[in-house]
Design a protein around this motif. Sequence first.
Motif, PDB file in Angstrom:
ATOM      1  N   ARG A   1       0.806  -1.220   0.000  1.00  0.00           N
ATOM      2  CA  ARG A   1       0.000   0.000   0.000  1.00  0.00           C
ATOM      3  C   ARG A   1       0.842   1.274   0.000  1.00  0.00           C
ATOM      4  NH1 ARG A   1      -3.302  -2.890   3.772  1.00  0.00           N
ATOM      5  NH2 ARG A   1      -2.450  -1.654   5.480  1.00  0.00           N
ATOM      6  N   ASN A   2       1.362   1.613  -1.175  1.00  0.00           N
ATOM      7  CA  ASN A   2       2.061   2.885  -1.316  1.00  0.00           C
ATOM      8  C   ASN A   2       1.043   3.984  -1.568  1.00  0.00           C
ATOM      9  OD1 ASN A   2       3.588   5.128  -2.352  1.00  0.00           O
ATOM     10  ND2 ASN A   2       5.262   3.717  -2.747  1.00  0.00           N
ATOM     11  N   ASP A   3       1.190   5.126  -0.895  1.00  0.00           N
ATOM     12  CA  ASP A   3       0.278   6.243  -1.112  1.00  0.00           C
ATOM     13  C   ASP A   3       0.763   7.170  -2.221  1.00  0.00           C
ATOM     14  OD1 ASP A   3       2.408   7.504  -0.007  1.00  0.00           O
ATOM     15  OD2 ASP A   3       1.353   8.263   1.762  1.00  0.00           O
ATOM     16  N   SER A   4       1.739   6.696  -3.037  1.00  0.00           N
ATOM     17  CA  SER A   4       2.290   7.416  -4.200  1.00  0.00           C
ATOM     18  C   SER A   4       3.155   8.609  -3.816  1.00  0.00           C
ATOM     19  CB  SER A   4       1.165   7.874  -5.142  1.00  0.00           C
ATOM     20  OG  SER A   4       0.429   6.771  -5.612  1.00  0.00           O
TER      21      SER A   4
ATOM     22  N   ASN B   1       8.299   2.520  -0.376  1.00  0.00           N
ATOM     23  CA  ASN B   1       7.806   1.830   0.808  1.00  0.00           C
ATOM     24  C   ASN B   1       8.946   1.473   1.744  1.00  0.00           C
ATOM     25  OD1 ASN B   1       5.381   1.221  -1.142  1.00  0.00           O
ATOM     26  ND2 ASN B   1       4.689   0.773   0.940  1.00  0.00           N
ATOM     27  N   ALA B   2      10.152   1.378   1.219  1.00  0.00           N
ATOM     28  CA  ALA B   2      11.325   1.148   2.049  1.00  0.00           C
ATOM     29  C   ALA B   2      12.573   1.304   1.191  1.00  0.00           C
ATOM     30  CB  ALA B   2      11.290  -0.228   2.703  1.00  0.00           C
ATOM     31  N   THR B   3      13.636   1.823   1.805  1.00  0.00           N
ATOM     32  CA  THR B   3      14.931   1.956   1.153  1.00  0.00           C
ATOM     33  C   THR B   3      15.974   1.272   2.028  1.00  0.00           C
ATOM     34  OG1 THR B   3      14.316   4.083   0.159  1.00  0.00           O
ATOM     35  CG2 THR B   3      16.663   3.572   0.304  1.00  0.00           C
TER      36      THR B   3
ATOM     37  N   PRO C   1       0.207  -2.535  -6.907  1.00  0.00           N
ATOM     38  CA  PRO C   1       0.735  -2.052  -8.190  1.00  0.00           C
ATOM     39  C   PRO C   1       1.671  -0.860  -8.086  1.00  0.00           C
ATOM     40  CG  PRO C   1      -1.549  -1.362  -7.921  1.00  0.00           C
ATOM     41  CD  PRO C   1      -1.245  -2.299  -6.785  1.00  0.00           C
ATOM     42  N   THR C   2       1.673  -0.131  -6.964  1.00  0.00           N
ATOM     43  CA  THR C   2       2.534   1.045  -6.843  1.00  0.00           C
ATOM     44  C   THR C   2       3.526   0.932  -5.699  1.00  0.00           C
ATOM     45  OG1 THR C   2       0.905   2.185  -5.434  1.00  0.00           O
ATOM     46  CG2 THR C   2       0.763   2.556  -7.811  1.00  0.00           C
ATOM     47  N   THR C   3       3.712  -0.263  -5.159  1.00  0.00           N
ATOM     48  CA  THR C   3       4.676  -0.451  -4.080  1.00  0.00           C
ATOM     49  C   THR C   3       6.094  -0.280  -4.619  1.00  0.00           C
ATOM     50  OG1 THR C   3       3.173  -1.974  -2.972  1.00  0.00           O
ATOM     51  CG2 THR C   3       5.478  -2.044  -2.309  1.00  0.00           C
ATOM     52  N   VAL C   4       6.907   0.493  -3.923  1.00  0.00           N
ATOM     53  CA  VAL C   4       8.252   0.825  -4.396  1.00  0.00           C
ATOM     54  C   VAL C   4       9.287   0.418  -3.351  1.00  0.00           C
ATOM     55  CG1 VAL C   4       9.782   2.655  -5.217  1.00  0.00           C
ATOM     56  CG2 VAL C   4       7.321   2.804  -5.659  1.00  0.00           C
ATOM     57  N   LEU C   5      10.279  -0.364  -3.778  1.00  0.00           N
ATOM     58  CA  LEU C   5      11.385  -0.750  -2.905  1.00  0.00           C
ATOM     59  C   LEU C   5      12.700  -0.369  -3.578  1.00  0.00           C
ATOM     60  CD1 LEU C   5      10.178  -4.325  -1.870  1.00  0.00           C
ATOM     61  CD2 LEU C   5      10.126  -2.273  -0.459  1.00  0.00           C
TER      62      LEU C   5
END
Length: 324
Positions: free
Chosen positions: A110-113, A117-119, A150-154
């Motif tokens: 659940r990325n809020d854009s 989500n984590a680095t 669909p928008t989760t970013v790692l």
Amino acid sequence: DGFTIRGYGNGDFSPFGLYCSGGSGDCSPTIRNCVFTNNISDAPVDLRDGAAAYVEGGSPKFENCRFTNNASTFNRGSALTSSEANPELYDCVFEGNRSAMGGGAVFALRNDSSGENATFTNCQFIDNDTRADENGAVEGPGGAIGSWGPTTVLRFNGCSFSGNIATQGGVLWVEESPLNYMSGCVLENNEATEADGGGALYLPSYFTNDQIENNLFCGNCDGDGCDTEDQVAPLFGGQVDHIESLNTFETTCVPTGACCLGTECVITTEADCGGDYLGDNSDCLGNPCLALGGCCTDFTCSISSEADCAGDYLGDGTDCLGNP
């Protein structure tokens, strides 16, 4: 700084050792030199993720922390779950964590854009898996990390992954997001038990995922073998040539270690190190390439780099014996 969170979780609905909630982005502490160990989430409740740390909103920082032997018996992300948040982790170790549904150590959703989500920078992921029981069968995807949405970013920079195992994605399983970044990492001897499972990475949207580059893949196997298309799956047609042009793939592993390029530390083989190689299996935790020495502040002596010294720097290689 310096605390240990141990043994939380007894079947309660919120069994987190650390819960960081910041819907307005105001939960952003810096946590240093801490240990999260033997925390367990065993509540038979759907999507009751996390055991050691659950971050929901905000941008906390974890520096030089260890997450070991945490377990999520029925769910995901036993060491760290990140939901609509952007935690930053530096020089952290995730070892021996397990989660039955996926993301043996870490799960992101659940990325809020508004960001990642984590680095993870210079972190190690060792022997994490997706077992419900310590001696049971592997059950879920993402031996070290799982990603849902669909928008989760790692983002992973200079990390190492070894001995992680899952059904799909021995290191990383991505449900559908094409927005993951991995650079300067070493992925070795990880395993996916299924055919076409991706011994290292399972990336169903790789055709738009051009951010996997300058990494070393070796000895990562799935149910089909240890070739490029077995280490990263699913790959089709020209995608094999494309990912091979951006990364190095070997079916077996040559030992790697820390390499100092000036003050920058990278993980590489001795042959590929263009600077000072610190030895096989050495790492970049704490950046061993920085010159350190005694730093006097008022009447206190501490060890730091010259750049970080807020007082009188005594010179490279000096110490605090006798409190100079």
